[in-house]
Design a protein around this motif. Structure first.
Motif, PDB file in Angstrom:
ATOM      1  N   LEU A   1       4.844   3.571 -32.486  1.00  0.00           N
ATOM      2  CA  LEU A   1       6.053   4.267 -32.925  1.00  0.00           C
ATOM      3  C   LEU A   1       6.188   5.621 -32.240  1.00  0.00           C
ATOM      4  O   LEU A   1       7.265   5.985 -31.746  1.00  0.00           O
ATOM      5  CB  LEU A   1       6.039   4.439 -34.443  1.00  0.00           C
ATOM      6  CG  LEU A   1       7.202   5.245 -35.035  1.00  0.00           C
ATOM      7  CD1 LEU A   1       8.538   4.574 -34.729  1.00  0.00           C
ATOM      8  CD2 LEU A   1       7.013   5.415 -36.549  1.00  0.00           C
ATOM      9  N   ILE A   2       5.095   6.379 -32.204  1.00  0.00           N
ATOM     10  CA  ILE A   2       5.127   7.714 -31.591  1.00  0.00           C
ATOM     11  C   ILE A   2       5.511   7.624 -30.125  1.00  0.00           C
ATOM     12  O   ILE A   2       6.377   8.372 -29.641  1.00  0.00           O
ATOM     13  CB  ILE A   2       3.760   8.412 -31.759  1.00  0.00           C
ATOM     14  CG1 ILE A   2       3.538   8.797 -33.226  1.00  0.00           C
ATOM     15  CG2 ILE A   2       3.672   9.649 -30.859  1.00  0.00           C
ATOM     16  CD1 ILE A   2       2.140   9.317 -33.525  1.00  0.00           C
TER      17      ILE A   2
ATOM     18  N   ALA B   1       7.041   5.145 -28.635  1.00  0.00           N
ATOM     19  CA  ALA B   1       8.408   4.622 -28.507  1.00  0.00           C
ATOM     20  C   ALA B   1       9.393   5.782 -28.550  1.00  0.00           C
ATOM     21  O   ALA B   1      10.351   5.836 -27.758  1.00  0.00           O
ATOM     22  CB  ALA B   1       8.697   3.623 -29.625  1.00  0.00           C
ATOM     23  N   LEU B   2       9.159   6.721 -29.454  1.00  0.00           N
ATOM     24  CA  LEU B   2      10.033   7.890 -29.571  1.00  0.00           C
ATOM     25  C   LEU B   2       9.871   8.826 -28.374  1.00  0.00           C
ATOM     26  O   LEU B   2      10.851   9.346 -27.836  1.00  0.00           O
ATOM     27  CB  LEU B   2       9.730   8.628 -30.879  1.00  0.00           C
ATOM     28  CG  LEU B   2      10.000   7.833 -32.167  1.00  0.00           C
ATOM     29  CD1 LEU B   2       9.531   8.619 -33.389  1.00  0.00           C
ATOM     30  CD2 LEU B   2      11.474   7.479 -32.283  1.00  0.00           C
ATOM     31  N   ILE B   3       8.622   9.053 -27.946  1.00  0.00           N
ATOM     32  CA  ILE B   3       8.369   9.913 -26.784  1.00  0.00           C
ATOM     33  C   ILE B   3       9.025   9.340 -25.532  1.00  0.00           C
ATOM     34  O   ILE B   3       9.588  10.083 -24.712  1.00  0.00           O
ATOM     35  CB  ILE B   3       6.848  10.065 -26.554  1.00  0.00           C
ATOM     36  CG1 ILE B   3       6.225  10.926 -27.651  1.00  0.00           C
ATOM     37  CG2 ILE B   3       6.553  10.677 -25.177  1.00  0.00           C
ATOM     38  CD1 ILE B   3       4.707  11.003 -27.588  1.00  0.00           C
TER      39      ILE B   3
ATOM     40  N   GLU C   1      11.641   7.385 -25.232  1.00  0.00           N
ATOM     41  CA  GLU C   1      13.066   7.057 -25.250  1.00  0.00           C
ATOM     42  C   GLU C   1      13.896   7.973 -24.357  1.00  0.00           C
ATOM     43  O   GLU C   1      14.803   7.511 -23.651  1.00  0.00           O
ATOM     44  CB  GLU C   1      13.599   7.102 -26.688  1.00  0.00           C
ATOM     45  CG  GLU C   1      14.999   6.539 -26.842  1.00  0.00           C
ATOM     46  CD  GLU C   1      15.142   5.100 -26.384  1.00  0.00           C
ATOM     47  OE1 GLU C   1      16.272   4.688 -26.084  1.00  0.00           O
ATOM     48  OE2 GLU C   1      14.125   4.371 -26.309  1.00  0.00           O
TER      49      GLU C   1
ATOM     50  N   PHE D   1      20.227  10.864 -24.135  1.00  0.00           N
ATOM     51  CA  PHE D   1      20.076  10.052 -25.339  1.00  0.00           C
ATOM     52  C   PHE D   1      21.171   9.005 -25.369  1.00  0.00           C
ATOM     53  O   PHE D   1      22.344   9.309 -25.216  1.00  0.00           O
ATOM     54  CB  PHE D   1      20.150  10.908 -26.606  1.00  0.00           C
ATOM     55  CG  PHE D   1      20.026  10.099 -27.865  1.00  0.00           C
ATOM     56  CD1 PHE D   1      18.796   9.582 -28.253  1.00  0.00           C
ATOM     57  CD2 PHE D   1      21.141   9.847 -28.648  1.00  0.00           C
ATOM     58  CE1 PHE D   1      18.677   8.822 -29.414  1.00  0.00           C
ATOM     59  CE2 PHE D   1      21.028   9.099 -29.818  1.00  0.00           C
ATOM     60  CZ  PHE D   1      19.797   8.590 -30.193  1.00  0.00           C
TER      61      PHE D   1
ATOM     62  N   GLN E   1      17.055   0.271 -25.910  1.00  0.00           N
ATOM     63  CA  GLN E   1      15.833   0.967 -26.306  1.00  0.00           C
ATOM     64  C   GLN E   1      14.676   0.515 -25.416  1.00  0.00           C
ATOM     65  O   GLN E   1      14.653  -0.617 -24.936  1.00  0.00           O
ATOM     66  CB  GLN E   1      15.494   0.688 -27.772  1.00  0.00           C
ATOM     67  CG  GLN E   1      16.685   0.643 -28.712  1.00  0.00           C
ATOM     68  CD  GLN E   1      17.606   1.838 -28.621  1.00  0.00           C
ATOM     69  OE1 GLN E   1      17.141   2.963 -28.432  1.00  0.00           O
ATOM     70  NE2 GLN E   1      18.902   1.616 -28.738  1.00  0.00           N
TER      71      GLN E   1
ATOM     72  N   PHE F   1       9.703  -0.245 -28.256  1.00  0.00           N
ATOM     73  CA  PHE F   1      10.363  -0.730 -29.465  1.00  0.00           C
ATOM     74  C   PHE F   1      10.245  -2.250 -29.574  1.00  0.00           C
ATOM     75  O   PHE F   1      10.099  -2.788 -30.678  1.00  0.00           O
ATOM     76  CB  PHE F   1      11.832  -0.306 -29.479  1.00  0.00           C
ATOM     77  CG  PHE F   1      12.040   1.127 -29.864  1.00  0.00           C
ATOM     78  CD1 PHE F   1      11.936   1.526 -31.178  1.00  0.00           C
ATOM     79  CD2 PHE F   1      12.324   2.087 -28.900  1.00  0.00           C
ATOM     80  CE1 PHE F   1      12.119   2.855 -31.548  1.00  0.00           C
ATOM     81  CE2 PHE F   1      12.503   3.412 -29.246  1.00  0.00           C
ATOM     82  CZ  PHE F   1      12.399   3.807 -30.576  1.00  0.00           C
TER      83      PHE F   1
ATOM     84  N   THR G   1      16.585  -3.946 -27.433  1.00  0.00           N
ATOM     85  CA  THR G   1      15.322  -3.475 -26.862  1.00  0.00           C
ATOM     86  C   THR G   1      15.089  -4.089 -25.481  1.00  0.00           C
ATOM     87  O   THR G   1      15.646  -5.135 -25.152  1.00  0.00           O
ATOM     88  CB  THR G   1      14.145  -3.822 -27.787  1.00  0.00           C
ATOM     89  OG1 THR G   1      14.078  -5.240 -27.964  1.00  0.00           O
ATOM     90  CG2 THR G   1      14.309  -3.165 -29.142  1.00  0.00           C
TER      91      THR G   1
END
Length: 252
Positions: free
Chosen positions: A90-91, A93-95, A97, A109, A114, A118, A160
């Motif tokens: 999860l971390i 995936a956010l970093i 993006e 953004f 995605q 993800f 995704t």
């Protein structure tokens, strides 16, 4: 029981990382032939050769995703803490993006697509669901299909990377058939064929997986993914595109 094979988990991870880099290099540094014709003779000759190399890179690049799906399944089976595994995906995936959106969506953004973390994250949740029901009840086909179906719906809704539904279905097949190596590889080939022909060859490596972890660079892939996208974006935006603009600005 030790499996007979040539490739450890770390070897498969390196193959996946290198082929992923090839794939993204070919996609991000590609220049159409009509533009190359306007380059200086030496650069035109070099880039024409490079395009041929990129064509090979695109074929080899298809090997990476099935390998990452397989490694996710193996990681899930052997992890001692699935919550940490989930949180790590999860971390990153956010970093990843923002680099992914900058590279492929040309925006800081974007919600249109995605990154592949993800896909892997949703796949991991599907595996957690499948395992929970296996532990509580005898394996039920309808329940398994329902869990996989929900995962596919979410992946398709979020758009995704690497085909959405193909990734979730592939991860699920590799997990469900984990006790039948040959059948698992054949079924995996059937799934990945919907995305690419060359991706099927990744199952040669998977079939000859020896069950050993090998030397682990725990966060290698996690950090490599966003960093290599930023590197390729820098080469594209700061080196390649300025050169192309200078060529065309010099044309009367």
């Amino acid at each position: 029981m030790e499996k007979k094979g040539f490739f450890s988990g770390s070897t498969l991870k390196w193959i996946a990382i290198i082929t992923m880099f090839m794939d993204h290099s070919a996609k991000l540094l590609y220049v159409p032939q009509n533009m190359i014709d306007s380059f200086t003779p030496g650069m035109a000759e070099f880039y024409t050769y490079l395009i041929k190399v990129f064509d090979v890179f695109l074929v080899l690049g298809r090997l990476s995703f099935p390998l990452f799906c397989f490694l996710l399944v193996e990681g899930f089976i052997h992890t001692s803490n699935v919550k940490k595994y989930f949180l790590r995906l999860l971390i990153f995936a956010l970093i990843s993006e923002i680099p992914y959106d900058m590279t492929f969506q040309l925006s800081y953004f974007s919600i249109e697509r995605q990154n592949v973390f993800f896909t892997l994250l949703i796949g991991l949740v599907v595996l957690i669901g499948l395992k929970k029901f296996e532990e509580r009840t005898p394996r039920n086909l309808l329940i398994s299909l329902g869990i996989i179906g929900v995962g596919i719906f979410i992946a398709e809704f979020l758009q995704t990377d690497y085909g959405g539904w193909i990734g979730i279905l592939l991860i699920s097949v590799l997990y469900i058939l984990r006790e039948y190596p040959l059948v698992r590889c054949l079924a995996g080939c059937a799934v990945i064929l919907q995305n690419s022909i060359s991706g099927m060859f990744s199952f040669i490596f998977i079939y000859f997986y020896n069950g050993k972890r090998g030397h682990q660079w725990k966060y290698l892939f996690y950090w490599f993914y966003p960093l290599h996208l930023l590197l390729l974006l820098f080469i594209q935006q700061q080196l390649l595109l300025p050169y192309i603009r200078s060529i065309f600005s010099a044309i009367p």
